[in-house]
Enzyme design. Structure first.
Site, PDB file in Angstrom:
ATOM      1  N   VAL A  99       0.811  -1.224   0.000  1.00 53.93           N
ATOM      2  CA  VAL A  99       0.000   0.000   0.000  1.00 53.93           C
ATOM      3  C   VAL A  99       0.837   1.263   0.000  1.00 53.93           C
ATOM      4  O   VAL A  99       0.297   2.362  -0.178  1.00 53.93           O
ATOM      5  CB  VAL A  99      -0.985   0.019   1.193  1.00 53.93           C
ATOM      6  CG1 VAL A  99      -1.964  -1.134   1.111  1.00 53.93           C
ATOM      7  CG2 VAL A  99      -0.243   0.032   2.536  1.00 53.93           C
ATOM      8  N   TYR A 133       3.545   5.884  15.242  1.00 58.02           N
ATOM      9  CA  TYR A 133       2.208   5.307  15.209  1.00 58.02           C
ATOM     10  C   TYR A 133       1.161   6.353  15.584  1.00 58.02           C
ATOM     11  O   TYR A 133       0.123   6.478  14.931  1.00 58.02           O
ATOM     12  CB  TYR A 133       2.153   4.116  16.162  1.00 58.02           C
ATOM     13  CG  TYR A 133       0.894   3.291  16.073  1.00 58.02           C
ATOM     14  CD1 TYR A 133       0.737   2.342  15.070  1.00 58.02           C
ATOM     15  CD2 TYR A 133      -0.142   3.457  16.987  1.00 58.02           C
ATOM     16  CE1 TYR A 133      -0.417   1.575  14.974  1.00 58.02           C
ATOM     17  CE2 TYR A 133      -1.300   2.697  16.907  1.00 58.02           C
ATOM     18  CZ  TYR A 133      -1.431   1.761  15.901  1.00 58.02           C
ATOM     19  OH  TYR A 133      -2.576   1.017  15.815  1.00 58.02           O
TER      20      TYR A 133
END
Length: 279
Positions: free
Chosen positions: A69, A167
């Site tokens: 991706v 993150y």
């Protein structure tokens, strides 16, 4: 394999969904849920053999494709294959993700930081962009419109998790992008929403626990519901946002975290953990 009953009230009559990061964890649970709801599911994952095996497990009407991706060419090729096979795309679930680097901020590397952002944030952008091009060319379906995109945020999108810099930045970015895309495409009939899970019992979380990057027992004590989620529980929320049951919901972020982000008192206020089932 998780057993999902077919929900006849939610059957989409051969609607088509793409799920990224679909070989295991939340992605695999979501693929199973959507298949049970009647979707033809295209499962995408970096691991070709694993995702093709999962598609075979679901049945012949489903498709497993290798896809990175983070790479525009890989994304475009996968989406083109799905569109050619099924003729339309009704739902996209941007689930692909990797774990953060561990350790104090002062020793983290820029390379690892960039990799986490590339998978979570760049990946969500590239997949949404490519799928939206297909959706925007499709005729709208009553109630369902031209499609729905569900992005995976996190409690890290909303609160501070020490040392989880990449993150947290990526997941906060996913929420900002969700709102931007929802606003851009609402009148075209494309809904964009996000789910913000808490800690979920996946292989990724197990690996973080093994590395000492999280404390599973401590998480259970801090979570008002006293446990982590199962992947299937998050899949149910994703399936709702992708379905026509959420036809007037766009630009929303739905926490599925056992009360984690709602809780602001000392941990002692929660009382004892509930006894395990069957005890």
């Amino acid at each position: 394999m998780t057993s999902f009953p077919v929900n006849t009230s939610a059957v989409q009559h051969d609607a088509v969904a793409i799920v990224t990061g679909a070989a295991d964890g939340i992605g695999w649970a979501t693929a199973q849920r959507l298949a049970a709801d009647g979707y033809c599911v295209a499962l995408l994952d970096l691991r070709a053999d694993a995702v093709q095996a999962r598609a075979t497990e679901l049945g012949a009407r489903h498709l497993g494709l290798a896809c990175d991706v983070t790479l525009p060419a890989s994304v475009e090729a996968a989406v083109a294959t799905v569109a050619a096979r099924f003729g339309r795309i009704d739902a996209l679930v941007n689930n692909a993700g990797i774990g953060d680097q561990t350790g104090p901020t002062v020793v983290q590397t820029a390379e690892a930081f960039d990799r986490v952002l590339a998978v979570h944030l760049r990946g969500t952008f590239l997949m949404s962009q490519s799928v939206a091009r297909v959706m925007l060319r499709a005729a709208p379906v009553p109630v369902r419109g031209r499609g729905a995109i569900v992005n995976l945020g996190s409690i890290a999108s909303l609160i501070g998790l020490p040392s989880r810099n990449a993150y947290s930045a990526a997941k906060a970015g996913v929420l900002g992008m969700t709102r931007a895309m929802a606003s851009e495409w609402a009148r075209a009939g494309i809904r964009v929403n996000a789910v913000a899970p808490g800690y979920v019992r996946t292989a990724l979380v197990a690996e973080l626990d093994r590395k000492g990057a999280l404390d599973a027992a401590g998480i259970a004590r801090r979570t008002p519901m006293g446990r982590m989620a199962e992947p299937a529980e998050i899949a149910e929320v994703i399936a709702f946002l992708a379905s026509s049951k959420a036809s007037y919901v766009t630009g929303a972020v739905l926490p599925a975290d056992g009360g984690w982000t709602a809780f602001g008192a000392p941990e002692s206020a929660l009382g004892d953990l509930p006894a395990p089932a069957g005890v």
